[in-house]
Structure formats: C-alpha cells, structure tokens
Design an enzyme around this catalytic site. Structure first.
Site, PDB file in Angstrom:
ATOM      1  N   HIS A 496     -11.683   3.516   5.123  1.00 14.54           N
ATOM      2  CA  HIS A 496     -10.974   2.438   4.437  1.00 14.54           C
ATOM      3  C   HIS A 496      -9.491   2.450   4.831  1.00 14.54           C
ATOM      4  O   HIS A 496      -8.929   1.422   5.219  1.00 14.54           O
ATOM      5  CB  HIS A 496     -11.144   2.624   2.922  1.00 14.54           C
ATOM      6  CG  HIS A 496     -10.349   1.672   2.088  1.00 14.54           C
ATOM      7  ND1 HIS A 496     -10.933   0.629   1.396  1.00 14.54           N
ATOM      8  CD2 HIS A 496      -9.023   1.602   1.816  1.00 14.54           C
ATOM      9  CE1 HIS A 496      -9.991  -0.039   0.747  1.00 14.54           C
ATOM     10  NE2 HIS A 496      -8.828   0.538   0.977  1.00 14.54           N
ATOM     11  N   GLU A 497      -8.877   3.620   4.754  1.00  9.18           N
ATOM     12  CA  GLU A 497      -7.445   3.700   5.058  1.00  9.18           C
ATOM     13  C   GLU A 497      -7.175   3.388   6.525  1.00  9.18           C
ATOM     14  O   GLU A 497      -6.169   2.773   6.857  1.00  9.18           O
ATOM     15  CB  GLU A 497      -6.876   5.071   4.683  1.00  9.18           C
ATOM     16  CG  GLU A 497      -6.921   5.387   3.190  1.00  9.18           C
ATOM     17  CD  GLU A 497      -6.242   4.333   2.300  1.00  9.18           C
ATOM     18  OE1 GLU A 497      -5.296   3.676   2.765  1.00  9.18           O
ATOM     19  OE2 GLU A 497      -6.676   4.164   1.146  1.00  9.18           O
ATOM     20  N   HIS A 500      -6.625  -0.123   6.932  1.00 11.04           N
ATOM     21  CA  HIS A 500      -5.243  -0.552   6.677  1.00 11.04           C
ATOM     22  C   HIS A 500      -4.337  -0.267   7.871  1.00 11.04           C
ATOM     23  O   HIS A 500      -3.429  -1.037   8.163  1.00 11.04           O
ATOM     24  CB  HIS A 500      -4.686   0.164   5.444  1.00 11.04           C
ATOM     25  CG  HIS A 500      -5.232  -0.340   4.138  1.00 11.04           C
ATOM     26  ND1 HIS A 500      -5.275  -1.677   3.819  1.00 11.04           N
ATOM     27  CD2 HIS A 500      -5.757   0.316   3.067  1.00 11.04           C
ATOM     28  CE1 HIS A 500      -5.794  -1.826   2.597  1.00 11.04           C
ATOM     29  NE2 HIS A 500      -6.106  -0.628   2.127  1.00 11.04           N
TER      30      HIS A 500
HETATM   31 ZN   LIG Z   1      -6.956  -0.021   0.298  1.00 11.62          ZN
END
Ligand SMILES: [Zn+2]
Ligand SMILES: *[C@@H]1O[C@H](CO)[C@@H](O)[C@H](O)[C@H]1NC(C)=O
Ligand SMILES: *[C@@H]1O[C@H](CO)[C@@H](O)[C@H](O)[C@H]1NC(C)=O
Ligand SMILES: *[C@@H]1O[C@H](CO)[C@@H](O)[C@H](O)[C@H]1NC(C)=O
Ligand SMILES: *[C@@H]1O[C@H](CO)[C@@H](O)[C@H](O)[C@H]1NC(C)=O
Ligand SMILES: CC(=O)N[C@H]1CO[C@H](CO)[C@@H](O)[C@@H]1O
Length: 704
Positions: A496-497, A500
């Site tokens: 998930h990170e 980003h």
């Molecule tokens: Zn997030």
C-alpha cells in the site's frame, strides 16, 4: 547451507568495512594536517550531485535552525513584494508566479528542516527539527491570514484573465485557503471565526486527552480469561490478590473480545470499554458539534457537514448520505446471512443465550479458524523482507513502465537507508527519487507511512521540479544470517505504501499546493488501495513470496486462495459496523440539537440488523474519529475503497502486470493528481462514471 553462506558474507563485509575505515581515517588525518580547505573539497567531491535534487537529507541541528530562519525571511520578502502590487497592476507574473515559485522552491527546504524529527538518530537534531517546525508553522499560519496578500490575489482572480486549467485550479486553491481563514468576512466575524477555531481545538484535545488518561481496568481470574494466548497472560500486570488486570485499551480489549471463551467476560469488557469517559466526553462532543455548526454558519454554510464536504470529491452531505445508504442497503442480505451463521455458531458453543455485539469478534474468529485453516505463523515464513521488496520492485516497475536504480553513496541519515532514482522506462527520463528507511530503530517515528520530501512543480522559468518520496516502516532487518520475515498484514501495508511512493513520484502537477500527495482526501488513498489487491492474487503473490530457507518454493495456491477469502470474510457485517459510525458522524454534523445517545441507540439497532447497543455504553464518548481530525468525514475511507474496487475490477483484475493499462493509469490518474477534479480523472480512466456496483459484487462473490 544458507547459514554458512550468511556467515561468510558477513565476514566478507566486515573485512571490507574495516579496510574502508582505515583508509578514510588515514585520509582524514592527512587532510587536516595539510590544509582545512582540502577537507571541504574532498567532501564536496564525495557527495554526489544529483540532478533536480534540492533536498538536504542530513543537516546538523544548527544548519536546520539557520535554514528555517532563512526560509522564513525569504518567504516574508516574497509575500511583502506581492502585497505591495497595486490592485490595478496585478498580473499573473507579479502575483501568482512569485507565490507558486516560492512554494515550490521552499517545500524541499522546509522538509529538510522538518522531517529529521521523524528519523534522526541524534537528540539535538530531532529537537532542532521540532523547533524549526514550530517556527515555520507559525510563519505559515501568519501568511495564510495576510489580508494584504489575499486582496491582491483576489483582485487577480476577479479579473477572470485567461489561464490554463491547472493555473485556474491553483488560483482557486489560493483564494479558498485564504477565505477559509475568514479573510472575506468583516473584521468582527473574522475574529469570531478565529475564536471559535481556538475553542474547537481546545475541546478536541481535551476529548482525546481524557481518553488517553483513562486508566480503567478490570481484574479477572485465569478462568474468567479462558481462551487467551499464553503470551498475553504473561504480558498482563496483576492485582494484589493475584488477578489479571485488563486495561480498557484496544491492545487489551481486542485480544479479549477476539479470544476469550467466557461470554460474561467479553460482555463486561465490551461494556466498560464502551463507557470510557462517559458523561464528560459526551458533553464535550455536544459542545464541539455546536461550535462547529456556528463556525460553518459564519462562513455561509447551513451546517458543519456541508462545510467539511464541500471541497471533497463527495461535494455535499446529501451525497454522502445517499452513498452510505446505498451501500448499507445493498449489503443487508449478505450481512444478515453472515450474522445468522455467527448466531448459529454461538448456539452450538454456548447454548441459547442471545447474541450480542460483544460476541461479534469472537465468533468471527471462530468461524474463520474453522473455515480457512490459515496459520499466519507459517504464512510469515514465506515473506522474507528482501524477497518481498524485490517482488514489489519488479511489479511496480513492470506495471508502470518505470526503472528504479539505487544511488550509491547517497547522502543519508542512517546506513540502513537507501536512495533510488526513478526513470521512465521508455524515454529514460529521470522522473523522481525515493528513500527507503525500512527497519526498526530506536527513536524513529513508529508508523509506516510515506512522506513527500519534494513535490512536482513547474517553475515560471520553465524548470521542472521532480518529486522525492520517503517510505518509513518498522520491519525486522536480517539478523545473523536469519532473514527478517514479514507478517502478511505488513506485506499488504508495505505494498500500500509503495503505492503512495509511485503515486507521488509519477505525479506531474505543476503547483506544489496541488501536487504529489496533497490531494483531495476522498481521492488520495485510491491508488494505494487499488494496489493492495496485488497481495491477494496468486500471480503477484508468488512474485512477493518464497520460503525463507529456500526462496524458490513459492507460497501454495491454496494459501493464496484462503488469504483472498479471509480478506472478504464477514466483510458485510464489518462494513455495516463502519457505516454505523459514518452515519452517526454525518448526522450529528448535519443537524443541530441531536440527542446523541438516542441517535446512537436508534442507528445501532437499525444498521446492525437489530443487534442492540450495549446497555449503558456510550460509544459517542470514546469515538475519536468524529471528535477530531475526521469530523463529518469518517465516510471517506469507505468512499475511496468503493471506487478502488471499481477500478481494480474493471481494469486490473486479470491484468496484474499489464504495462499498457499501468501506463494509462499512470498518465491519466497519477500524473494529473490535484490539477483536475478527481471524478473527471477517474471517469477519464474508466471511460464512464465510477460506480458502487463492483464493490457490492466483490462482497457477494466471496460470501459464505
Ligand atoms: Zn494510504
Ligand atoms: C467567503 O468565502 C467562502 C469560501 O470561499 C464562501 O463560501 C463565502 O460565500 C464567502 N463569503 C462572502 C461573504 O463572500
Ligand atoms: C444510489 O442508488 C440510486 C438508486 O439505485 C442511484 O440512482 C444513485 O445514483 C446511487 N447513488 C450513489 C451515490 O451511488
Ligand atoms: C549525518 O551527518 C552527521 C554529522 O552531522 C554525520 O556524523 C553522520 O555520519 C551523517 N550520517 C550519514 C549516514 O552519513
Ligand atoms: C529556474 O529557477 C530555479 C529556482 O530559482 C533555478 O534553480 C534554476 O536554475 C532556474 N532555471 C533556469 C533555466 O534559469
Ligand atoms: C464523568 C466521567 O466519566 N468522567 C471521566 C472523564 O474521563 C476521565 C479520563 O478518562 C475520567 O477520569 C473521568 O472519570
């Protein structure tokens, strides 16, 4: 075998390291002896010049404070210059450009001062960094309230001059940020607005402080805690008469509610947990809501929810209600089925006692244990950190047409930290950088997150500023030849990170204020949430996994399948519970004088399929989400998850490594970022408006 290899590698490393030490030691001594200037020259030579890299990653305490003061002085000068333009002489280049350039140039410098607070190993540096942040924040606050600058910006915006769509977007943001500080109000109203804001902040803090200070615990005998893991017992403090203290904090209550076989214990814990800070926080919340409505009305809104949602993707509170109710309705049947199976399980285990909300977590866990045969301790053996990382690198590079290259000898703040350049695979163009600071370390910020250190911008002289991201996490490094292993949830979080990181690095918005991760909060999580799906598909999961003692053995297909089912298990019921809180939050911020206790009772039974709220509990008094930070915006997580599901299912499922689609996503969604309306960005990529259907279907697909 691996053991021995590990050891020889380590020995090899240690030898070269000590050689290096000797060499630099000697060189340094020599330099000092000959001439100080040589030291400076050698240093500069050693530090690599990185194109487009404005960040200063390892400043000393005094350098940080000096830089902060320089930043503030320069900013003040530019603001003064802009403010001095007579309203009839305003142009794009004497008002808007200077402000845009200032933000773009200062952002990496501000971050150079502020981010060491999170990661530095030196107490002095962290203290200086916190002090720099305080000074810079105070200055920024003051700038955002400068009426003279607002007048000039407003004068330009009122002229309605032809500008590009991105420029328009930036100018709107400038004006809006000033106006949300009350700069278009009369002086007395503006004072009232600022007074309200201070009161709201004080009350929010008090609400949180009360929760933090709460030291309530319940003493239990061993028998009353039957079913809890042995390590948990060992971690508990005892009372004088030998009972175990269970404190009303989530790290204790969650374990009891999930594992304790004794129904009455679960009930006592759930009740005490739901009663924390009872009357006091309830009256704080009532006050808070009242002040927030006043605050919103001063700005011309009829209630706080409309104020809070206006500039988000959802746009209006009415839309939020429609959204939550649509989702809630469409999962009712599924949630009822899930609840029935849990009730059934309880009947088998505890006989005819009624099913309550305190039974939810326990029977979900029981059902999952029976259903999936998922042993997370074994699963962990398949996720050595280095393998997961190389899998993530491969997937992100292949999917989005990128190339990551480690920068050797980069300036960093700790020897574990690595810096990578990111290139576009086709053109070879350098598009950004990212740091990885992955491993646990004392005094390091404890959350896994991505920090934007430098953001995309196009300066007025035509120079493009490229993004720099930092990923922080808390992984276990390899120790003595034993690979650091990751829990499955850590794998998902890291993926998930990384989403980003890619989102930030691929962004090409021309203004710092709307670029990188500074996006509409209803939108900013969508790319990373989409990417989480890669952790549940066997094609990609195999690229991320391998048995730690023989990495050629990938995780089994059955395990992949189970993980996917586990992800969706009882998800309708869990979602109902989340929607309950979202509705509560939205309603109290929509209407005045709501009876908070009655409202919660009513909603609880309605949304949770007739399950009553626990007698005497008061969830509104210990529900920080709606008290601070996310007020009137709790819906946002569900909102972005729904649209992530739509995009994943319509575009990526079955195309997990399809670079054509990945590039489309990069160009149409990641690149424009905040320079376009999120709904247009998503519609452009999907070829239609986003819909809630895929999300509903995905819940049904994996139902029991
Ligand atoms: Zn997030
Ligand atoms: C002030 O600005 C806010 C936010 O842009 C806007 O909603 C409001 O209508 C403006 N009020 C006045 C009196 O112009
Ligand atoms: C909710 O459902 C109605 C009726 O099916 C539909 O017209 C509307 O667009 C939906 N709203 C949202 C936000 O999806
Ligand atoms: C960071 O700077 C300090 C001096 O301010 C230096 O001692 C340290 O070695 C540097 N860290 C790294 C990893 O280069
Ligand atoms: C544009 O401005 C930036 C920041 O002031 C500067 O670093 C850069 O060298 C300038 N580029 C050109 C082409 O003048
Ligand atoms: C009346 C009441 O419930 N007061 C509580 C408010 O919160 C603090 C901190 O948890 C408690 O100490 C009070 O008892």
């Amino acid at each position: 075998m691996t053991e021995i290899q590990g050891n020889t590698q380590k020995m090899y490393k240690r030898k070269t390291q000590s050689k290096l030490l000797v060499f630099t030691g000697g060189a340094a001594l020599l330099a000092v002896a000959v001439n100080l200037a040589i030291v400076a020259i050698c240093k500069r030579k050693k530090k690599k010049e990185l194109p487009g890299f404005e960040l200063r990653p390892n400043l000393s305490a005094s350098e940080i404070l000096n830089l902060a003061d320089k930043i503030i002085a320069k900013s003040k000068k530019v603001h003064d210059a802009v403010a001095s333009v007579p309203p009839n002489k305003v142009t794009y280049s004497n008002v808007i450009s200077p402000l845009a350039d200032l933000e773009a140039e200062q952002f990496p410098l501000v971050q150079s001062c502020v981010f060491p607070k999170l990661i530095s190993t030196s107490d002095d540096v962290r203290a200086a960094s916190a002090e720099a942040e305080r000074r810079i924040d105070a200055h920024a606050q003051m700038c955002s309230k400068r009426e003279d600058v607002y007048r000039v910006v407003k004068a330009f915006s009122a002229r309605g001059e032809q500008t590009s769509a991105e420029q328009k977007c930036f100018i709107q943001c400038l004006v809006r940020d000033f106006e949300r500080n009350g700069l278009n109000l009369t002086t007395s109203k503006r004072k009232e607005l600022l007074r309200l804001r201070v009161q709201i902040e004080e009350l929010s803090l008090r609400y949180i402080q009360n929760l933090n200070d709460d030291g309530t615990f319940i003493p239990f005998s061993e028998a009353e805690l039957d079913g809890l893991p042995k390590e948990f017992f060992e971690s508990l403090d005892k009372t004088e008469n030998g009972k175990f203290k269970v404190v009303m904090r989530s790290h204790h209550t969650a374990v009891v509610l999930e594992h304790c076989k004794v129904g009455t214990t679960r009930r006592m814990v759930a009740m005490a947990y739901g009663k924390r800070c009872g009357e006091v926080n309830l009256s704080i919340l009532e006050n808070l809501v009242h002040l927030r409505h006043k605050f919103a009305r001063l700005q011309g809104y009829s209630n706080y929810a409309d104020y809070a949602v206006h500039y988000r993707m959802a746009r209006s509170s009415a839309k939020v209600f429609e959204f939550l109710e649509n989702i809630s309705d469409s999962i009712t049947d599924l949630a009822a089925k899930e609840l029935a199976s849990l009730k059934n399980l309880k009947k088998q285990e505890e006989g005819e006692s009624p099913f309550g909300i305190e039974d939810l977590l326990y029977y979900v866990k029981r059902a999952e244990d029976q259903e999936f045969n998922l042993d997370f301790v074994t699963v962990k053996q398949y996720f050595p950190v280095s393998l997961v990382l190389s899998g993530i690198f491969k997937i992100m590079q292949d999917l989005f047409g990128l190339r990551f290259e480690e920068v050797i000898d980069a300036e960093v703040w700790h020897y574990d930290v690595k810096l990578y350049s990111v290139f576009d695979l086709n053109s070879g163009e350098l598009i950004g950088y990212f740091f990885l600071d992955l491993y646990t370390r004392e005094e390091k910020y404890i959350h896994t997150c991505v920090v934007a250190l430098q953001s995309s911008a196009l300066l007025s002289n035509g120079t493009r500023q490229i993004p720099v991201a930092l990923l922080l996490s808390q992984l276990q490094n390899d120790v003595d030849g034993h690979a650091g292993l990751m829990r499955f949830t850590e794998v998902v979080n890291l993926f998930h990170e990384f989403g980003h990181v890619v989102q930030h690095v691929c962004n090409r918005a021309p203004f710092t204020r709307i670029s990188g991760l500074r996006l509409d909060p209803d939108f900013v999580e969508i790319p990373a949430q989409i990417l989480e799906n890669w952790c549940y598909e066997s094609v990609s999961l195999k690229l991320l996994s391998g048995f730690h003692q023989d990495i050629t053995v990938p995780i089994k297909d059955e395990v992949c399948e189970s993980l996917k089912k586990w992800r969706h298990s009882f998800s309708a019921l869990k979602l109902k519970q989340e929607i309950l809180y979202c509705l509560f939050d939205q309603i109290i911020h929509c209407a005045e004088n709501v009876d908070i206790i009655e409202l919660f009772k009513h909603l609880h039974s309605k949304v949770m399929l007739g399950l009553p709220m626990l007698e005497g509990t008061n969830p509104a008094s210990c529900f920080p989400c709606s008290a601070i930070g996310y007020e009137a915006a709790c819906y946002s997580r569900v909102w972005s998850e729904v649209f992530s599901a739509d995009i994943f299912v319509s575009k990526f499922r079955g195309n997990l490594l399809n670079q054509h689609i990945g590039l489309q996503f990069r160009n149409k969604v990641l690149a424009p970022g905040g320079a376009k309306e999120p709904i247009d960005v998503l519609s452009d990529f999907l070829g239609r408006e986003p819909s809630i259907q895929a999300f509903i279907d995905s819940k049904a697909e994996y139902s029991l």
